[in-house]
Design a protein around this motif. Sequence first.
Motif, mmCIF file in Angstrom:
data_model
loop_
_atom_site.group_PDB
_atom_site.id
_atom_site.type_symbol
_atom_site.label_atom_id
_atom_site.label_comp_id
_atom_site.label_asym_id
_atom_site.label_seq_id
_atom_site.Cartn_x
_atom_site.Cartn_y
_atom_site.Cartn_z
ATOM 1 N N GLU A 26 5.218 1.407 -5.000
ATOM 2 C CA GLU A 26 5.754 1.509 -3.652
ATOM 3 C C GLU A 26 7.228 1.112 -3.585
ATOM 4 O O GLU A 26 7.832 1.129 -2.510
ATOM 5 N N ALA A 27 7.835 0.728 -4.711
ATOM 6 C CA ALA A 27 9.210 0.238 -4.703
ATOM 7 C C ALA A 27 10.184 1.277 -4.161
ATOM 8 O O ALA A 27 11.057 0.974 -3.333
ATOM 9 N N SER A 28 10.041 2.498 -4.610
ATOM 10 C CA SER A 28 10.981 3.537 -4.158
ATOM 11 C C SER A 28 10.810 3.846 -2.685
ATOM 12 O O SER A 28 11.773 4.215 -2.000
ATOM 13 N N ALA A 29 9.615 3.665 -2.165
ATOM 14 C CA ALA A 29 9.366 3.955 -0.752
ATOM 15 C C ALA A 29 10.052 2.975 0.169
ATOM 16 O O ALA A 29 10.301 3.284 1.345
ATOM 17 N N VAL A 30 10.373 1.776 -0.314
ATOM 18 C CA VAL A 30 11.042 0.770 0.514
ATOM 19 C C VAL A 30 12.512 0.622 0.144
ATOM 20 O O VAL A 30 13.158 -0.370 0.520
ATOM 21 N N GLY A 31 13.056 1.577 -0.588
ATOM 22 C CA GLY A 31 14.487 1.598 -0.844
ATOM 23 C C GLY A 31 14.946 0.945 -2.121
ATOM 24 O O GLY A 31 16.163 0.739 -2.299
ATOM 25 N N TRP A 32 14.037 0.589 -3.034
ATOM 26 C CA TRP A 32 14.415 -0.037 -4.295
ATOM 27 C C TRP A 32 14.241 0.952 -5.440
ATOM 28 O O TRP A 32 13.565 1.982 -5.307
ATOM 29 N N SER A 33 14.826 0.595 -6.578
ATOM 30 C CA SER A 33 14.695 1.455 -7.750
ATOM 31 C C SER A 33 13.242 1.539 -8.183
ATOM 32 O O SER A 33 12.503 0.546 -8.134
ATOM 33 N N GLU A 34 12.830 2.706 -8.597
ATOM 34 C CA GLU A 34 11.454 2.881 -9.049
ATOM 35 C C GLU A 34 11.249 2.096 -10.341
ATOM 36 O O GLU A 34 12.109 2.055 -11.216
ATOM 37 N N LEU A 35 10.085 1.458 -10.413
ATOM 38 C CA LEU A 35 9.766 0.670 -11.607
ATOM 39 C C LEU A 35 9.500 1.607 -12.779
ATOM 40 O O LEU A 35 8.543 2.389 -12.771
#
Length: 386
Positions: A26-35
């Motif tokens: 869910e990282a990319s969905a909240v504006g962070w780099s995808e793991l």
Amino acid sequence: MRLRPFTVDVLLALGQVALLALVGPEASAVGWSELDLRGYGIALLVIAPTMFRSKAPLLVCLVTYGIWTVYVLAGYWPVATSFGPMICLYTVALQRQTRTTGVCAALLSAIWVLGSLLEDDPTSVPTVVTQAVGVNALVWRMGYLARRSTEFARRTRAEQQERARHAVVEERGRIARELHDVVAHHMSVISVQAGLAKFVFDSDAETARTALGTISGTSTEALEEMRRMLRVLRAQDDDGEVPDAPMPGLARIGDMTDRVRAGGVPVEFRVTGTPRPIAPGVELCAYRVVQEALTNVLKHARQASATVELHYRRDHIEVSVTDNGEGVIPDRVRSPGGHGLIGMRERAKLYGGSISIGPRSVGGFAVRLTLPTSARAAPPGDDTTE
């Protein structure tokens, strides 16, 4: 179910891995780099030290903070791995002093805020700062309260153990006084009767047989009482059931005076008032005081005559033992340092009574004991004489 600390730590680490697997995508969905693979690798390195947090809490905390800082600086979502550092903060707060734990809480908050500064949305910084301070302060507070509760429980347990040890010491002291009373009294009677039997063995066989019978009965009773008290001691050591053998009471004072009378000391026993049930402890106290007083007569005033009086009053009983002082050795009788006199006073104090011990103005010696009893148990007509 009781688990070893290391087992708990491993389970918590596995829980963090499961949480990472759930929220990491869910990282990319909240504006962070995808793991990516590197991100998951660093995240697992953040989680791994927490398996040893119970063994070295402060070291594990600092190592976890360091790896987590690398994870945050790499631009990955801090929330996905924040559970491990918070567990480390709680553990340190649980086991270390407030100053050390406060530094750890501030350091964790700073790393958390650092992650918000790397975010593309600067408007979220105040919210993240509030969350970092509030959440970490809550975690620190929970660890602090848990530590205080643990310390309080430890002190309470130590106090309970100390009270238990003190109670055992007191009980054994009481039993030691019981043994003193039993041995002193019965051995005094046996000594007198043995001397009498030896003296009349050739001239008066009947008197000698009577003396030997008294010795036999007295020694048997002494052995029974000693066995009962030793069983109590053994039950305390083995945590077993305490024997329910009856304690000697007021009803056996007559038997005691008969033994002393057979030992050559004239003893008169009088009861006034109406006998009634009394608490066993009060009866035992009165019995032992009479026993000790008559033992002193046997030891120090064998040529004296003694009188034992038991008075039943409405809300108390009175017991007195007096002698006429014939053949007494004053220096020995009046000594306040003997264990017997101390035991009398301790017994009277234990049951809220009073006792007077000393010489009489008309000669001789007197012991007078007053013990409170239940007023409701007192029947009318306490002035009759038996």
